[in-house]
Enzyme design. Structure first.
Site, PDB file in Angstrom:
ATOM      1  N   GLU A   1      95.890  17.346   9.464  1.00  0.00           N
ATOM      2  CA  GLU A   1      94.717  18.183   9.210  1.00  0.00           C
ATOM      3  C   GLU A   1      93.526  17.254   9.112  1.00  0.00           C
ATOM      4  O   GLU A   1      93.542  16.286   8.357  1.00  0.00           O
ATOM      5  CB  GLU A   1      94.847  18.918   7.875  1.00  0.00           C
ATOM      6  CG  GLU A   1      96.051  19.833   7.783  1.00  0.00           C
ATOM      7  CD  GLU A   1      96.224  20.384   6.373  1.00  0.00           C
ATOM      8  OE1 GLU A   1      97.229  21.082   6.156  1.00  0.00           O
ATOM      9  OE2 GLU A   1      95.389  20.110   5.491  1.00  0.00           O
TER      10      GLU A   1
ATOM     11  N   ASP B   1      87.541  21.322  -3.651  1.00  0.00           N
ATOM     12  CA  ASP B   1      88.061  19.963  -3.682  1.00  0.00           C
ATOM     13  C   ASP B   1      87.755  19.261  -4.994  1.00  0.00           C
ATOM     14  O   ASP B   1      86.678  19.429  -5.570  1.00  0.00           O
ATOM     15  CB  ASP B   1      87.484  19.150  -2.510  1.00  0.00           C
ATOM     16  CG  ASP B   1      88.098  19.586  -1.192  1.00  0.00           C
ATOM     17  OD1 ASP B   1      89.322  19.474  -1.061  1.00  0.00           O
ATOM     18  OD2 ASP B   1      87.352  20.055  -0.317  1.00  0.00           O
TER      19      ASP B   1
END
Ligand code: PLP
Lengths: 414, 268
Positions: B51, B62
């Site tokens: 990815e 995140d």
């Protein structure tokens, strides 16, 4: 004054759609981890809206704790500088905690209790939403964590102290532009991890559905009161209602009751910073493009790659690169108009209101005042305006003192 | 590469009675060129699928590690064109490549344009964790048109009916978040993960890969015991962030991929 006037959800409004869209703006762009929690907020709000018990509780707080209805004050000496138009201020600065933010906070804090959650998180820019949230959490015995950009903890230090005095945990955020946008990012990160016991008490009409409509409903009282008050005082509707626009909550609160009144102009003032052409501003509707930030589609300050552009404003509460979706819709439909006010013009208006009326406004609200000075000249002596004085200026005294050199014994404030 | 290549890599791992190893790194980190080398090192070290993160100014999902990497990449001036070029260059190493990003960059770039260019670069699909199914019609239309996979993320808080709705819309595999939280390494992988995989499998025949928090071979082996794939991101980023120089960092990435590859082959 009837208590019926305080909490008046817009039960038969046409928008938003079931999926939370105002035209092409709004929606729910959130990670799966938050879907269940957001659905719970929406379901609980739907139930609360038609529950007389909830309305009674909230109305009691709004009247006996906040001090609603807020006054409508005519400012004649100030108006001499606004082309002679009549100017009335909707005094949200006189609410408990010093701004409009408390209207929404009390509603969502009661909702938090109904959902059985025990912890509240919030973002804050100017610190007014943080103070209001810390206040409600003290009152209702909820744990409170407030995220605030580091730039803002410095320029709104008084409000950091107030929040801590009220028992809240204030977490400075050092990422990105270290302002409101980054505080919201951090609040979302907390929420994803603690959603079981935590409600995210979002402080403006942005975010994923149902926040934009729910927060609007809690602030509608501003315009509902103002509409009645101005007619009682002048026998007619105003030519314009005027408010500053950060995320858009005080503005939508004032505007909403006037939307059906086609003759009333809805005018929002964004933070023009050093001027829209300088690139250093937070004028999202003036200079942004549609995009997705913080859970909904709306105008956003962004580059060609969809990266968010760091905003700038002297006002912590307006220093945000997004805007509530209903405002984007009102802009595109032409029903509302939005203009940018520079730091300098806002500070000039702050000084003018202080000197002519004995009212020191928040720097956010001073943007609305600066807009009113200009609009008044366009309307002429027959003009009539209601300006939302969304908050008081105590929190901004340090910024103002430095700006006007007051600490050096300068009399420039004159 | 396309959704079909992605599916066959996952099927091949299954045929070997092991979990697939999926590695994540943002493009443009530590620089655009070294980013290509880092992803290549992940593949050469043993990742079956990679990815590539398209860095975003506001990575709300995140934790600090990937935030820091995104920041570094953006400060270097990484653009979407660079991300697509990275995809193109790493496909030479032979593993299917997915792009993982937030919705706004794709929306702004143009949904159709992004899908077309990602497919042309050899990409196999995309993971868009802040794009829920209800908002995904436009993307899914474009992905189908260009043969790209749409990998949806499911979370422990998803109820069974919602899981069914999500997996019905996804292709390639399902990304099961092991815990409620943002990206970052964790000492232990949540017990919630196994339950989520079981509930997800009840709704779909798609492979289910588990991500969030996995950082070492033991955890990879543990997750491989109940999932079709193990996704590792922050641990790779940390190898690069903590290294004294780029070469050490790249060696660290290759080494970690090797350890994890052993982990997914020794199902607990
Ligand atoms: C006094 C005051 N006015 C206005 C704002 C801007 O927010 P909104 O646009 O949601 O009213 C703030 C936000 O902090 C504020 O404190």
């Amino acid at each position: 004054m009837s208590t019926q006037e305080t909490f008046l959800p817009d039960l038969d409004g046409q928008v938003p759609s079931a999926r939370g869209y105002f035209g092409e703006f709004g929606g729910k762009f959130v990670p799966e981890a938050l879907v269940a929690a957001i659905d719970q907020v929406a379901e609980e709000y739907e139930k609360a809206k038609s529950d007389p018990e909830f309305a009674a509780q909230l109305n009691d707080l709004l009247v006996n704790y906040t001090g609603r209805p807020s006054a409508l004050t005519e400012v004649k000496r100030f108006a001499e500088h606004a082309g002679g138009a009549r100017v009335f201020l909707k005094r949200e600065d006189l609410n408990h905690t010093g701004s409009h933010k408390i209207n929404n906070v009390l509603g969502q804090a009661l909702l938090t209790k109904r959902m059985g959650k025990t912890r509240v998180i919030a973002e804050t820019g100017a610190g007014q939403h943080g103070v209001a949230t810390a206040t409600a959490c003290a009152l209702l015995d909820l744990e409170c964590v407030v995220y605030m950009g580091e730039v803002d903890t410095q320029r709104q230090a008084l409000n950091v102290a107030r929040m801590r005095m009220l028992g809240a945990d204030v977490v400075p955020v050092a990422s990105g532009s270290r302002t409101l946008k980054d505080a919201i990012n951090e609040a979302f990160r907390d929420w994803v991890a603690n959603v079981d016991n935590t409600h995210y008490l979002l402080g403006t009409v942005a975010g994923p559905h149902p926040f934009p409509v729910m927060v609007r409903d809690f602030h509608r009282v501003i315009g509902v009161e103002a509409r009645r008050q101005i007619q009682e005082r002048t026998g007619r509707l105003p030519d314009a209602v005027v408010a500053c626009v950060g995320g858009g909550s005080n503005a939508i609160g004032l505007f909403h009751a006037f939307i059906p009144d086609a003759g009333v102009r809805l005018v929002g003032l964004e933070a023009g910073g050093h001027g829209v052409d300088s690139g250093e501003h937070a004028a999202t509707l003036t200079a942004g493009e549609p995009g997705v930030l913080h859970g909904s589609r709306s105008y956003v300050l962004q580059d060609e790659d969809g990266q968010i552009v760091e905003p700038y404003s002297i006002s912590a509460g307006l220093d945000y690169p997004g805007i509530g979706p209903e405002h984007s819709w009102l802009k595109d439909s032409g029903r509302a108009e939005y203009r940018a006010v520079t730091d300098a013009d806002a500070m000039e208006a702050l000084r003018l209101l202080s000197r002519t009326e004995g009212i020191i406004p928040a720097i956010e609200s001073a943007h609305a005042l600066a807009g009113a000075l200009e609009l008044g000249k366009e309307l002429g002596p027959d003009g009539l305006m209601v300006v939302n004085l969304s908050g008081r200026g105590d929190k901004d005294m340090d910024t103002a003192a430095r700006y006007f050199g007051l600490y050096n014994g300068s009399q420039e404030g004159k | 590469m396309s959704v079909r290549d992605l599916s066959s890599v996952l099927a091949a791992a299954k045929a070997e009675n092991r979990a697939a190893l999926v590695g994540y790194l943002p493009a443009g980190f530590p620089t655009i060129g070294d980013g290509v080398r880092a992803v290549t090192a992940m593949i050469e070290g043993g990742c079956d699928i990679v990815e590539i993160g398209l860095p975003h100014s506001d990575p709300v999902l995140d934790g600090p590690v990937i935030q820091t990497a995104d920041d570094i990449a953006l400060r270097q001036g990484v653009r979407i064109a660079d991300v697509l070029r990275t995809v193109k260059e790493v496909t030479a190493a032979g593993a299917p490549v997915l792009v993982m990003t937030y919705w706004n960059p794709v929306d702004r770039y143009g949904v159709e344009r992004f899908a077309a260019e990602l497919a042309a670069a050899g990409g196999a699909g995309a993971i868009l964790p802040d794009l829920p199914v209800e908002e995904a019609d436009l993307w899914r239309g474009a992905a189908d048109k260009y043969g790209l996979a749409t990998v949806f993320v499911v979370a422990p808080s998803n109820r069974d009916e919602r899981l069914a709705k999500i997996t019905a819309a996804g292709t390639g595999f399902v990304y099961a978040a092991s815990l409620m939280g943002v990206t970052g390494t964790r000492r232990s992988v949540g017990a919630q993960a196994e339950d989520l995989v079981r509930r997800t499998r009840a709704t779909t025949d798609l492979p289910v890969c588990v991500g969030l928090g996995v950082s070492n071979a033991e955890q990879a082996a543990e997750v491989a015991g109940f999932a079709d794939g193990v996704i590792v991101g922050s641990a790779f980023v940390k190898r690069l962030l903590d290294a004294e120089d780029v070469e050490t960092g790249l060696a660290g990435v290759r080494e970690l991929a090797g350890e994890l590859a052993k982990g997914v082959r020794s199902r607990a």
